[in-house]
Design a protein around this motif. Structure first.
Motif, PDB file in Angstrom:
ATOM      1  N   PRO A 266       0.802  -1.230   0.000  1.00 47.64           N
ATOM      2  CA  PRO A 266       0.000   0.000   0.000  1.00 47.64           C
ATOM      3  C   PRO A 266       0.832   1.275   0.000  1.00 47.64           C
ATOM      4  CG  PRO A 266      -1.004  -1.613   1.442  1.00 47.64           C
ATOM      5  CD  PRO A 266       0.294  -2.209   0.988  1.00 47.64           C
ATOM      6  N   VAL A 267       1.931   1.298   0.762  1.00 47.59           N
ATOM      7  CA  VAL A 267       2.745   2.503   0.806  1.00 47.59           C
ATOM      8  C   VAL A 267       3.371   2.794  -0.554  1.00 47.59           C
ATOM      9  CG1 VAL A 267       4.841   1.298   1.573  1.00 47.59           C
ATOM     10  CG2 VAL A 267       4.512   3.722   2.137  1.00 47.59           C
ATOM     11  N   SER A 268       3.702   1.764  -1.325  1.00 42.66           N
ATOM     12  CA  SER A 268       4.275   1.953  -2.658  1.00 42.66           C
ATOM     13  C   SER A 268       3.195   2.322  -3.670  1.00 42.66           C
ATOM     14  CB  SER A 268       4.995   0.678  -3.111  1.00 42.66           C
ATOM     15  OG  SER A 268       6.068   0.362  -2.261  1.00 42.66           O
ATOM     16  N   ALA A 269       2.086   1.572  -3.667  1.00 48.13           N
ATOM     17  CA  ALA A 269       1.021   1.812  -4.633  1.00 48.13           C
ATOM     18  C   ALA A 269       0.397   3.186  -4.450  1.00 48.13           C
ATOM     19  CB  ALA A 269      -0.043   0.727  -4.506  1.00 48.13           C
ATOM     20  N   SER A 270       0.249   3.627  -3.195  1.00 46.56           N
ATOM     21  CA  SER A 270      -0.368   4.928  -2.957  1.00 46.56           C
ATOM     22  C   SER A 270       0.483   6.064  -3.512  1.00 46.56           C
ATOM     23  CB  SER A 270      -0.612   5.125  -1.458  1.00 46.56           C
ATOM     24  OG  SER A 270       0.614   5.141  -0.749  1.00 46.56           O
ATOM     25  N   TYR A 271       1.800   5.891  -3.492  1.00 45.85           N
ATOM     26  CA  TYR A 271       2.687   6.889  -4.088  1.00 45.85           C
ATOM     27  C   TYR A 271       2.589   6.852  -5.612  1.00 45.85           C
ATOM     28  CZ  TYR A 271       6.928   9.349  -5.465  1.00 45.85           C
ATOM     29  OH  TYR A 271       7.802  10.224  -6.051  1.00 45.85           O
ATOM     30  N   LEU A 272       2.601   5.649  -6.187  1.00 45.00           N
ATOM     31  CA  LEU A 272       2.528   5.532  -7.639  1.00 45.00           C
ATOM     32  C   LEU A 272       1.243   6.129  -8.189  1.00 45.00           C
ATOM     33  CD1 LEU A 272       3.909   1.916  -8.220  1.00 45.00           C
ATOM     34  CD2 LEU A 272       5.112   4.092  -8.545  1.00 45.00           C
ATOM     35  N   ARG A 273       0.173   6.063  -7.398  1.00 48.19           N
ATOM     36  CA  ARG A 273      -1.107   6.636  -7.846  1.00 48.19           C
ATOM     37  C   ARG A 273      -0.938   8.068  -8.340  1.00 48.19           C
ATOM     38  NH1 ARG A 273      -4.154   9.637  -9.329  1.00 48.19           N
ATOM     39  NH2 ARG A 273      -6.362  10.001  -8.858  1.00 48.19           N
ATOM     40  N   TRP A 274      -0.016   8.831  -7.731  1.00 49.94           N
ATOM     41  CA  TRP A 274       0.138  10.243  -8.071  1.00 49.94           C
ATOM     42  C   TRP A 274       1.366  10.526  -8.931  1.00 49.94           C
ATOM     43  CZ3 TRP A 274      -4.128  12.711  -7.360  1.00 49.94           C
ATOM     44  CH2 TRP A 274      -5.021  12.269  -6.379  1.00 49.94           C
TER      45      TRP A 274
END
Length: 500
Positions: free
Chosen positions: A397-405
């Motif tokens: 989640p910490v990686s995917a949430s950053y990639l989202r933006w």
């Protein structure tokens, strides 16, 4: 930058080989590649026509669970997975609108579940699913629409000054088809990323690959400015990485590209065992990799399932074994394609995390688990390993949430103004401001990211204030080292946090 260090099946797995409807008869009759399949698994191989599934119909029918019929995707190779009655027999999947180059679809089945990689043509794709028990095939529709995001990933096969494109192989009869292998690995990484982003609630969001006018993924073949011997003589891989970085910026500049560079000139000295020009390093606009393991990568999407189930061994005196002791084609392919995605994650701005299955840790060893149901026999396991969903590689989640933006993960050309957060240290904490809003904040402990905060994406705050005490609580009382914030336009700012 980060360096790669050295680096599941079930009772029965069924691989179903499916013909493509839109190829000439001569191509439709073409044999699938012959590989050694896991002798320890009960593998039944079927040659058949195919289709996919409409989303959940009933318990007694076939259902696709990770896509909705009629939905639009922005990448060309999708993973279809779902459920099927255990007594239904082999499932066949056929895309009636498949591109001409598409190979037969391989369907992996296990205990009422299935997975299959399907190549899409532009526009509407009618995907037909059928079994022997069904009187009428079922149809599932996906629409493939190209991304318009100007940011992209560029694939580069880098030779030495001579232009020699050959790469190390364990046997002389291994095909030198680097373009197909690099292209296939990139499509698998793109598909993997879309699946994992979707599972965490961000939709099937992924990076864009560079394509030609016909929609085919481009692999550039470019010669570096030095001889093989000069590259081999470089003092360390950090020096080599910086040299290639300069070469990219000077000879092939493009601020919109993240460059995935494979060095053709990686070689192992059989006499000494020394591996020359081998690395896995990523940061900035460059992910640099040696080509020592490319021989193990699948040559096409149609052969990916075969590769990830291939127990065959290779001669490690001739080539480097970077499979963390598994010493098989499937293990080597999984680790090194996963490591490539790991290093490209660094180019997107991702640090290491503490989640064991995150791609940004050693989770990249398990890249194969997105596409199969078991780890076949290898040098580290004498029996197949039947893994659970929570043991599959993913973006934490910490990686995917950053990639989202990330600018590289916006599916279309941006329309708003680009703004960067402003971070100010105060006596008691941190103040973050940004005109377009602050949807994400991350906190590091040492070099790893330990915590992140997501804000309401529809109404992200324009100002955030955090005390040092709050920040320490967020990381479980540990000493925070760095705070990062990202704007809705994908611009990032960071500040080092004081000790104490």
């Amino acid at each position: 930058m980060a360096r790669l260090n050295g680096p599941c099946c079930c009772k029965e797995v069924v691989l179903c080989y499916v013909k493509s409807a839109h190829r000439p008869p001569s191509l439709r009759m073409r044999k699938a590649p012959v590989v050694k399949m896991p002798s320890s698994l009960t593998l039944l191989l079927f040659l058949c026509l195919s289709a996919a599934t409409p989303a959940a119909l009933a318990d007694s029918t076939i259902a696709v669970t990770n896509h909705e019929s009629g939905s639009t995707v922005r990448y060309s190779v999708v993973l279809l997975e779902g459920t099927i009655p255990s007594d239904a027999g082999p499932l066949t999947i056929e895309n009636l609108n498949a591109p001409e180059y598409a190979e037969p679809v391989r369907v992996v089945q296990h205990e009422g579940k299935f997975r299959a990689l399907v190549e899409l043509g532009k526009g509407r794709n009618r995907i037909r699913l059928s079994t022997e028990q069904q009187t009428e095939p079922l149809e599932f529709v996906l629409k493939y629409q190209l991304q318009t995001n100007p940011h992209y990933v560029r694939l580069i096969w880098m030779t030495d000054k001579s232009g020699d494109t050959t790469y190390a192989t364990p046997t002389s009869d291994t095909p030198q088809d680097y373009e197909n292998r690099l292209r296939t690995a990139a499509l698998l990484m793109q598909c993997f990323t879309a699946e994992r982003m979707n599972q965490l609630g961000y939709g099937h969001r992924t990076f864009r690959l560079e394509r030609d006018r016909d929609g085919k993924v481009i692999v550039h073949t470019w010669a570096g400015g030095r001889t093989m011997e000069e590259y081999h003589a470089m003092p360390d891989d950090q020096f080599w990485w910086r040299d290639v970085y300069r070469w990219i910026d000077e000879e092939h500049p493009d601020p919109l590209a993240k460059n995935c560079v494979l060095a053709a000139y990686t070689r192992k000295d059989p006499a000494t065992g020394q591996l020359k020009s081998h690395t896995a390093l990523g940061g900035g606009n460059l992910g640099l990799f040696g080509s020592a393991s490319v021989f193990s990568w699948p040559t096409s999407i149609g052969s990916a399932a075969d590769t990830f189930l291939d127990e065959s061994r290779f001669d490690s005196t001739q080539v480097h074994d970077d499979s963390v002791g598994r010493s098989t084609y499937w293990g080597l392919s999984s680790t090194t394609i996963g490591a490539t995605l790991h290093e490209m994650g660094h180019t997107f701005g991702l640090p290491h995390t503490t989640d064991r299955y995150d791609i940004m840790t050693r989770g990249f060893d398990h890249f194969n688990r997105c596409f199969t149901y078991c780890d076949p026999v290898s040098g580290t396991n004498g029996q197949p390993i039947y893994f659970r969903p929570n043991q599959e590689a993913y973006f934490a989640p910490v990686s995917a949430s950053y990639l989202r933006w990330s600018p590289w993960f916006q599916l279309d050309r941006p329309t708003g103004a680009s703004t960067r957060p402003d971070i100010q240290l105060t006596d008691t904490g941190v103040t973050i401001t940004c005109k377009s809003g602050i949807p994400w904040v991350g906190i590091h402990v040492g070099g790893d990211i330990h915590h992140h905060e997501e804000q309401d994406a529809r109404r992200p705050p324009k100002k955030l204030e955090l005390t040092f005490e709050q920040i320490r609580e967020m990381v479980g009382g540990k000493q925070p080292s760095r705070l990062r914030a990202i704007s809705t336009s994908g611009q990032e700012a960071a500040v080092n946090l004081p000790n104490g």
